[in-house]
Motif scaffolding. Structure first.
Motif, PDB file in Angstrom:
ATOM      1  N   CYS A  13       0.824  -1.212   0.000  1.00 49.72           N
ATOM      2  CA  CYS A  13       0.000   0.000   0.000  1.00 49.72           C
ATOM      3  C   CYS A  13       0.859   1.265   0.000  1.00 49.72           C
ATOM      4  N   CYS A  14       2.136   1.121   0.263  1.00 54.01           N
ATOM      5  CA  CYS A  14       3.047   2.266   0.275  1.00 54.01           C
ATOM      6  C   CYS A  14       3.576   2.600  -1.116  1.00 54.01           C
ATOM      7  N   ASN A  15       3.186   1.811  -2.089  1.00 49.45           N
ATOM      8  CA  ASN A  15       3.507   2.142  -3.477  1.00 49.45           C
ATOM      9  C   ASN A  15       2.446   3.148  -3.907  1.00 49.45           C
ATOM     10  N   LEU A  16       2.793   4.414  -3.862  1.00 50.65           N
ATOM     11  CA  LEU A  16       1.840   5.510  -4.048  1.00 50.65           C
ATOM     12  C   LEU A  16       1.841   6.114  -5.440  1.00 50.65           C
ATOM     13  N   SER A  19       0.459   7.589 -11.071  1.00 53.68           N
ATOM     14  CA  SER A  19       0.062   7.084 -12.392  1.00 53.68           C
ATOM     15  C   SER A  19      -0.715   5.771 -12.267  1.00 53.68           C
ATOM     16  N   ASP A  20      -0.574   5.082 -11.134  1.00 54.75           N
ATOM     17  CA  ASP A  20      -1.340   3.862 -10.879  1.00 54.75           C
ATOM     18  C   ASP A  20      -2.723   4.171 -10.302  1.00 54.75           C
ATOM     19  N   ARG A  21      -2.927   5.423  -9.915  1.00 49.72           N
ATOM     20  CA  ARG A  21      -4.181   5.839  -9.274  1.00 49.72           C
ATOM     21  C   ARG A  21      -4.689   7.133  -9.911  1.00 49.72           C
ATOM     22  N   PRO A  22      -5.115   7.054 -11.162  1.00 46.85           N
ATOM     23  CA  PRO A  22      -5.527   8.272 -11.872  1.00 46.85           C
ATOM     24  C   PRO A  22      -6.776   8.934 -11.304  1.00 46.85           C
ATOM     25  N   ASP A  23      -7.496   8.244 -10.440  1.00 50.03           N
ATOM     26  CA  ASP A  23      -8.724   8.787  -9.875  1.00 50.03           C
ATOM     27  C   ASP A  23      -8.535   9.374  -8.470  1.00 50.03           C
ATOM     28  N   LEU A  24      -7.312   9.667  -8.076  1.00 52.18           N
ATOM     29  CA  LEU A  24      -7.029  10.217  -6.746  1.00 52.18           C
ATOM     30  C   LEU A  24      -7.900  11.425  -6.414  1.00 52.18           C
ATOM     31  N   VAL A  40       4.953  11.034  -1.946  1.00 46.98           N
ATOM     32  CA  VAL A  40       5.408  10.197  -3.057  1.00 46.98           C
ATOM     33  C   VAL A  40       6.873  10.497  -3.375  1.00 46.98           C
ATOM     34  N   GLY A  41       7.705   9.482  -3.262  1.00 49.62           N
ATOM     35  CA  GLY A  41       9.112   9.638  -3.597  1.00 49.62           C
ATOM     36  C   GLY A  41       9.335   9.554  -5.101  1.00 49.62           C
ATOM     37  N   ALA A  42      10.544   9.797  -5.536  1.00 50.95           N
ATOM     38  CA  ALA A  42      10.884   9.802  -6.963  1.00 50.95           C
ATOM     39  C   ALA A  42      10.589   8.459  -7.631  1.00 50.95           C
ATOM     40  N   ASP A  43      10.646   7.372  -6.868  1.00 50.32           N
ATOM     41  CA  ASP A  43      10.397   6.040  -7.425  1.00 50.32           C
ATOM     42  C   ASP A  43       8.936   5.601  -7.270  1.00 50.32           C
ATOM     43  N   GLY A  44       8.082   6.485  -6.752  1.00 45.25           N
ATOM     44  CA  GLY A  44       6.666   6.178  -6.584  1.00 45.25           C
ATOM     45  C   GLY A  44       6.311   5.578  -5.239  1.00 45.25           C
ATOM     46  N   TRP A  45       7.304   5.264  -4.439  1.00 48.12           N
ATOM     47  CA  TRP A  45       7.062   4.694  -3.107  1.00 48.12           C
ATOM     48  C   TRP A  45       6.974   5.806  -2.074  1.00 48.12           C
ATOM     49  N   CYS A  46       6.245   5.554  -0.997  1.00 48.64           N
ATOM     50  CA  CYS A  46       6.111   6.526   0.080  1.00 48.64           C
ATOM     51  C   CYS A  46       7.474   6.805   0.706  1.00 48.64           C
ATOM     52  N   ILE A  47       7.734   8.063   0.938  1.00 51.33           N
ATOM     53  CA  ILE A  47       9.010   8.454   1.541  1.00 51.33           C
ATOM     54  C   ILE A  47       9.100   8.036   3.007  1.00 51.33           C
ATOM     55  N   ASN A  48       7.966   7.651   3.599  1.00 51.56           N
ATOM     56  CA  ASN A  48       7.947   7.254   5.009  1.00 51.56           C
ATOM     57  C   ASN A  48       8.087   5.746   5.211  1.00 51.56           C
ATOM     58  N   LEU A  49       8.249   5.020   4.134  1.00 49.71           N
ATOM     59  CA  LEU A  49       8.426   3.572   4.228  1.00 49.71           C
ATOM     60  C   LEU A  49       9.897   3.254   4.445  1.00 49.71           C
ATOM     61  N   ASP A  50      10.177   2.498   5.491  1.00 46.73           N
ATOM     62  CA  ASP A  50      11.521   1.976   5.704  1.00 46.73           C
ATOM     63  C   ASP A  50      11.643   0.765   4.788  1.00 46.73           C
ATOM     64  N   ILE A  89     -10.237  -6.338   1.853  1.00 42.59           N
ATOM     65  CA  ILE A  89      -9.537  -7.541   1.407  1.00 42.59           C
ATOM     66  C   ILE A  89      -9.281  -7.472  -0.095  1.00 42.59           C
ATOM     67  N   ALA A  90     -10.304  -7.095  -0.858  1.00 42.02           N
ATOM     68  CA  ALA A  90     -10.160  -7.016  -2.320  1.00 42.02           C
ATOM     69  C   ALA A  90      -9.139  -5.957  -2.716  1.00 42.02           C
ATOM     70  N   CYS A  91      -9.174  -4.802  -2.060  1.00 42.60           N
ATOM     71  CA  CYS A  91      -8.219  -3.723  -2.376  1.00 42.60           C
ATOM     72  C   CYS A  91      -6.787  -4.154  -2.077  1.00 42.60           C
ATOM     73  N   CYS A  92      -6.581  -4.750  -0.917  1.00 38.41           N
ATOM     74  CA  CYS A  92      -5.231  -5.191  -0.546  1.00 38.41           C
ATOM     75  C   CYS A  92      -4.725  -6.258  -1.510  1.00 38.41           C
ATOM     76  N   ARG A  93      -5.573  -7.211  -1.812  1.00 38.14           N
ATOM     77  CA  ARG A  93      -5.167  -8.295  -2.718  1.00 38.14           C
ATOM     78  C   ARG A  93      -4.775  -7.725  -4.077  1.00 38.14           C
ATOM     79  N   GLU A  94      -5.586  -6.796  -4.584  1.00 40.25           N
ATOM     80  CA  GLU A  94      -5.299  -6.171  -5.879  1.00 40.25           C
ATOM     81  C   GLU A  94      -3.987  -5.396  -5.836  1.00 40.25           C
ATOM     82  N   GLN A  95      -3.762  -4.651  -4.765  1.00 42.17           N
ATOM     83  CA  GLN A  95      -2.534  -3.867  -4.638  1.00 42.17           C
ATOM     84  C   GLN A  95      -1.315  -4.778  -4.509  1.00 42.17           C
ATOM     85  N   ILE A  96      -1.418  -5.801  -3.709  1.00 39.86           N
ATOM     86  CA  ILE A  96      -0.301  -6.737  -3.538  1.00 39.86           C
ATOM     87  C   ILE A  96       0.042  -7.397  -4.873  1.00 39.86           C
TER      88      ILE A  96
END
Length: 118
Positions: A13-16, A19-24, A40-50, A89-96
């Motif tokens: 879920c930290c992949n923010l 472009s993957d979420r055009p309906d934000l 959102v970091g330069a690579d699309g991942w959350c900057i707060n994710l270790d 559950i459906a959202c998490c599964r789709e994101q994973i």
């Protein structure tokens, strides 16, 4: 029936990447959209994710859109409280699946922890 819960050391879920979420803009008000975009970091991942431990560095203070809870999903998606579990559950599964793949270790761990056998 499975009950949604977050699996440790996943981070999908930290992949923010916007472009993957055009309906934000449809589900985040302008002030929350600004917070989202600032995370959102330069690579699309959350900057707060270790990235080493796949844990959130601001977990206790994370924004509401990062929380799977009734009021957040009602406001963002119009989900009725009784539908939250299945929707989460459906959202998490789709994101994973989108981030790591359908047969990834993360997808298998998610299914196993929730008792989902496809």
């Amino acid at each position: 029936m499975s009950t949604w819960r977050c699996i440790k050391q996943c981070g999908a879920c930290c992949n923010l990447d916007p472009s993957d979420r055009p309906d934000l803009e449809e589900y985040l008000p302008p002030e929350q959209l600004a917070i989202y975009m600032s995370m959102v970091g330069a690579d699309g991942w959350c900057i707060n994710l270790d990235r080493d431990t796949r844990t959130c560095n601001i977990y206790e203070d994370r924004p509401s859109f990062c929380r799977v809870q009734e009021d957040t999903f009602v406001a963002m998606f119009g989900i009725e409280p009784e539908d939250l579990n299945d929707f989460a559950i459906a959202c998490c599964r789709e994101q994973i699946e989108g981030v790591y793949g359908e047969r990834s270790l993360e997808a298998i761990r998610f299914d196993t922890e929730l008792g989902i056998f496809l």
